[in-house]
Design a protein around this motif. Structure first.
Motif, PDB file in Angstrom:
ATOM      1  N   ASP A 297       0.824  -1.210   0.000  1.00 11.26           N
ATOM      2  CA  ASP A 297       0.000   0.000   0.000  1.00 11.26           C
ATOM      3  C   ASP A 297       0.860   1.264   0.000  1.00 11.26           C
ATOM      4  OD1 ASP A 297       0.750  -0.446   2.653  1.00 11.26           O
ATOM      5  OD2 ASP A 297      -1.242  -0.081   3.472  1.00 11.26           O
TER       6      ASP A 297
ATOM      7  N   LEU B  12      -5.723   2.650  -4.417  1.00  8.94           N
ATOM      8  CA  LEU B  12      -5.827   1.471  -3.549  1.00  8.94           C
ATOM      9  C   LEU B  12      -7.105   0.696  -3.844  1.00  8.94           C
ATOM     10  CD1 LEU B  12      -4.530   3.025  -0.220  1.00  8.94           C
ATOM     11  CD2 LEU B  12      -3.330   1.372  -1.666  1.00  8.94           C
TER      12      LEU B  12
ATOM     13  N   LEU C 148      -2.436  -5.812  -0.052  1.00 10.82           N
ATOM     14  CA  LEU C 148      -1.948  -4.477   0.267  1.00 10.82           C
ATOM     15  C   LEU C 148      -1.002  -4.457   1.464  1.00 10.82           C
ATOM     16  CD1 LEU C 148      -5.170  -2.355  -0.280  1.00 10.82           C
ATOM     17  CD2 LEU C 148      -3.095  -2.342  -1.678  1.00 10.82           C
TER      18      LEU C 148
END
Length: 102
Positions: A31, A59, A79
């Protein structure tokens, strides 16, 4: 500090932008890599956009399988996965294009 390459690609299309950047850590969460990639694009474009909103959209795109991330030709799938970086690492953001009619 090691230099890595961040590249955009689209299946079936010529390669997109590519950046060479310096990293200050040996591992980073996916992420965070996506956030940094988003900030590179914003800086290059000179657009007046909200970086937090653009990061949120990016995202969400990853979660919805709009693109995959390859680190040295290995797909990173979550992530919160830690990505190990070294001098010469290549991070590819591969945008997926749906098949016609499917």
């Amino acid at each position: 500090m090691p230099m890595i390459t961040i590249a955009d690609e689209v299946t079936g299309a010529p390669s997109g932008p590519e950046w060479t950047v310096e990293v200050f850590e040996e591992s980073v969460r996916l992420d965070e890599l996506i956030r940094r990639r988003t900030l590179l694009e914003i800086a290059e474009s000179g657009a007046d956009v909200d970086p937090e909103e653009r990061t949120r959209v990016a995202l969400e795109g990853f979660v919805r399988n709009r693109f995959v991330v390859l680190v040295d030709d290995r797909q990173v799938t979550a992530l919160d996965d830690k990505v190990n970086l070294h001098a010469g690492s290549r991070i590819t953001f591969l945008k997926l294009v749906p098949l016609v009619g499917g």
